[in-house]
Scaffold this active site. Structure first.
Site, PDB file in Angstrom:
ATOM      1  N   CYS A 200       0.847  -1.196   0.000  1.00 18.95           N
ATOM      2  CA  CYS A 200       0.000   0.000   0.000  1.00 18.95           C
ATOM      3  C   CYS A 200       0.881   1.245   0.000  1.00 18.95           C
ATOM      4  O   CYS A 200       0.583   2.248  -0.658  1.00 18.95           O
ATOM      5  CB  CYS A 200      -0.896   0.022   1.232  1.00 18.95           C
ATOM      6  SG  CYS A 200      -1.910  -1.444   1.493  1.00 18.95           S
ATOM      7  N   HIS A 204       1.081   5.051  -1.967  1.00 17.46           N
ATOM      8  CA  HIS A 204       0.474   6.111  -1.163  1.00 17.46           C
ATOM      9  C   HIS A 204       1.407   6.761  -0.142  1.00 17.46           C
ATOM     10  O   HIS A 204       0.991   7.703   0.536  1.00 17.46           O
ATOM     11  CB  HIS A 204      -0.775   5.562  -0.488  1.00 17.46           C
ATOM     12  CG  HIS A 204      -1.788   5.055  -1.473  1.00 17.46           C
ATOM     13  ND1 HIS A 204      -2.449   5.887  -2.352  1.00 17.46           N
ATOM     14  CD2 HIS A 204      -2.221   3.784  -1.746  1.00 17.46           C
ATOM     15  CE1 HIS A 204      -3.263   5.171  -3.109  1.00 17.46           C
ATOM     16  NE2 HIS A 204      -3.134   3.892  -2.768  1.00 17.46           N
ATOM     17  N   ARG A 243     -12.619  -0.284  -1.962  1.00 20.60           N
ATOM     18  CA  ARG A 243     -11.322   0.313  -2.296  1.00 20.60           C
ATOM     19  C   ARG A 243     -10.187  -0.641  -1.961  1.00 20.60           C
ATOM     20  O   ARG A 243      -9.238  -0.791  -2.727  1.00 20.60           O
ATOM     21  CB  ARG A 243     -11.137   1.630  -1.539  1.00 20.60           C
ATOM     22  CG  ARG A 243      -9.973   2.457  -2.101  1.00 20.60           C
ATOM     23  CD  ARG A 243     -10.330   3.014  -3.462  1.00 20.60           C
ATOM     24  NE  ARG A 243      -9.177   3.624  -4.124  1.00 20.60           N
ATOM     25  CZ  ARG A 243      -8.484   3.053  -5.108  1.00 20.60           C
ATOM     26  NH1 ARG A 243      -8.804   1.856  -5.541  1.00 20.60           N
ATOM     27  NH2 ARG A 243      -7.479   3.680  -5.667  1.00 20.60           N
ATOM     28  N   CYS A 247      -7.666  -2.285  -4.709  1.00 25.14           N
ATOM     29  CA  CYS A 247      -6.219  -2.045  -4.656  1.00 25.14           C
ATOM     30  C   CYS A 247      -5.445  -3.358  -4.751  1.00 25.14           C
ATOM     31  O   CYS A 247      -4.435  -3.446  -5.460  1.00 25.14           O
ATOM     32  CB  CYS A 247      -5.854  -1.317  -3.360  1.00 25.14           C
ATOM     33  SG  CYS A 247      -6.237   0.446  -3.392  1.00 25.14           S
TER      34      CYS A 247
END
Length: 286
Positions: A200, A204, A243, A247
Site C-alpha cells: 500500500c 500512497h 477500495r 487495490c
C-alpha cells in the site's frame, strides 16, 4: 598491563554496543502509536510543505492544480448526492421490528463517523462503520448489506456527511489485543504482495502526487477521511471495502474477503495516523 588495559577497553565497547542493541530491540518490541502518528504526518507535511494538514483529505485533488479546479467545479453539483438521499432514506426507514439504525449507534448515529473504526473489547476485534452497520441489521433480524455495493455505500455516505468537519478521533485502548490489531494493520500496509510486488505504501507513501497511467496517486494521510467515495472510473459509489479489494486486484494480488481481520486492522491503522484531520466524506475521485 597494556594487554589488560586493551582487554578492559574492548570489554567496555562491547558492553556499550550490546546495551545499545538491547535498547533498540526493546524499542522495536514496544510499539508506539503516538510516535507513529507524529512521524507519519510529519513525513507528508515535509514532503508537501505548501499543503495544510487538512488539505490532505482531498486526496489527488490536493496534489494537482488542474484536478483541484475540477474538484471545485464538481462540488457545486456533487456526483454523490443521489447516494446521500438514498442513504438518509434507508437510515431513517424502520426495520420490520419498528427500530431503525438510530437505535444501534451512540447519538442516534448522527455525527459519529470520526470515531470509527474502534476496538471493541467485548468482541475482541476492530469494528469499522461498515461492520457496525451490518451488525445493526443482523441484530434486528434484517439481511446484511454487501460490503462493496450501493446500499452500504449510501448509508455510510449519509453517516459520514453528518460528521463533516469533525476530526478523526481514533482510540487505542490499553488492551494488548488493540495494540496487536494496530500493529497488524501497520504490517499489512507496508508488506509487499501480488505479482507487481507492491505494498500500500508503494503508491500512497513513496509516490503520492505522481501519475500511474492517467491516475494521480493519493497520499495515505487522510485517504480514509473522504470515504465512501464516488469514483468516475467506477461510475458509482464505493466503500472502504471496495477500495481495499480493488487495490489488491490492481497489484495483481488475491483480495481478501471484505471486512477480513486484516482489512479492518489496516483501516484501524490508517485512521489512527490520520487523527486530527477532518471528515470530508462522502468524497469524489477521478
Amino acid at each position: 598491563m597494556r594487554l589488560s588495559f586493551r582487554s578492559a577497553a574492548m570489554g567496555v565497547v562491547l558492553a556499550a554496543l550490546t546495551s545499545a542493541s538491547v535498547q533498540m530491540a526493546h524499542a522495536a518490541d514496544n510499539p508506539n502509536p503516538p510516535a507513529d502518528l507524529k512521524a507519519f504526518q510529519k513525513y507528508f507535511t515535509d514532503k508537501f510543505p505548501k499543503l495544510k494538514l487538512k488539505d490532505f483529505v482531498n486526496g489527488p485533488y490536493s496534489m494537482d492544480k488542474g484536478l483541484y479546479k475540477q474538484w471545485k467545479e464538481k462540488e457545486e453539483f456533487p456526483p454523490y448526492e443521489f447516494a446521500l438521499a438514498a442513504g438518509k432514506e434507508m437510515f431513517e426507514k424502520p426495520f420490520k421490528n419498528g427500530k431503525t439504525f438510530a437505535d444501534c449507534f451512540p447519538h442516534k448515529g448522527i455525527g459519529i463517523r470520526q470515531n470509527y473504526p474502534y476496538f471493541d473489547e467485548k468482541q475482541g476485534k476492530v469494528v469499522t462503520l461498515e461492520l457496525a452497520v451490518n451488525q445493526c441489521l443482523e441484530s434486528n433480524g434484517e439481511k446484511p448489506f454487501s460490503y462493496t455495493k450501493d446500499d452500504m455505500a449510501s448509508v455510510t455516505a449519509y453517516m459520514a456527511f453528518t460528521s463533516r468537519g469533525k476530526p478523526f478521533d481514533i482510540k487505542i485502548p490499553k488492551d494488548p489485543r488493540a495494540l496487536a490489531a494496530y500493529e497488524n494493520g501497520k504490517r499489512y500496509f507496508y508488506t509487499r504482495r501480488g505479482q507487481l510486488n507492491f505494498s500500500c505504501a508503494t503508491c500512497h507513501v513513496q509516490t503520492p502526487g505522481n501519475h500511474i497511467r492517467a491516475e494521480v496517486l493519493a497520499p495515505a494521510l487522510g485517504i480514509l477521511n473522504a470515504m465512501p467515495i464516488y469514483r468516475s472510473a467506477w461510475g458509482g459509489m464505493g466503500t472502504t471495502s471496495r477500495r481495499f479489494t480493488t487495490c489488491n486486484s490492481q497489484v495483481r494480488a488475491v483480495p481478501l474477503t471484505p471486512q477480513d481481520d486484516e482489512y479492518r486492522d489496516l483501516e484501524y491503522y490508517l485512521s489512527y495516523v490520520s487523527n486530527g484531520l477532518p471528515i470530508s466524506g462522502p468524497g469524489a475521485r477521478p
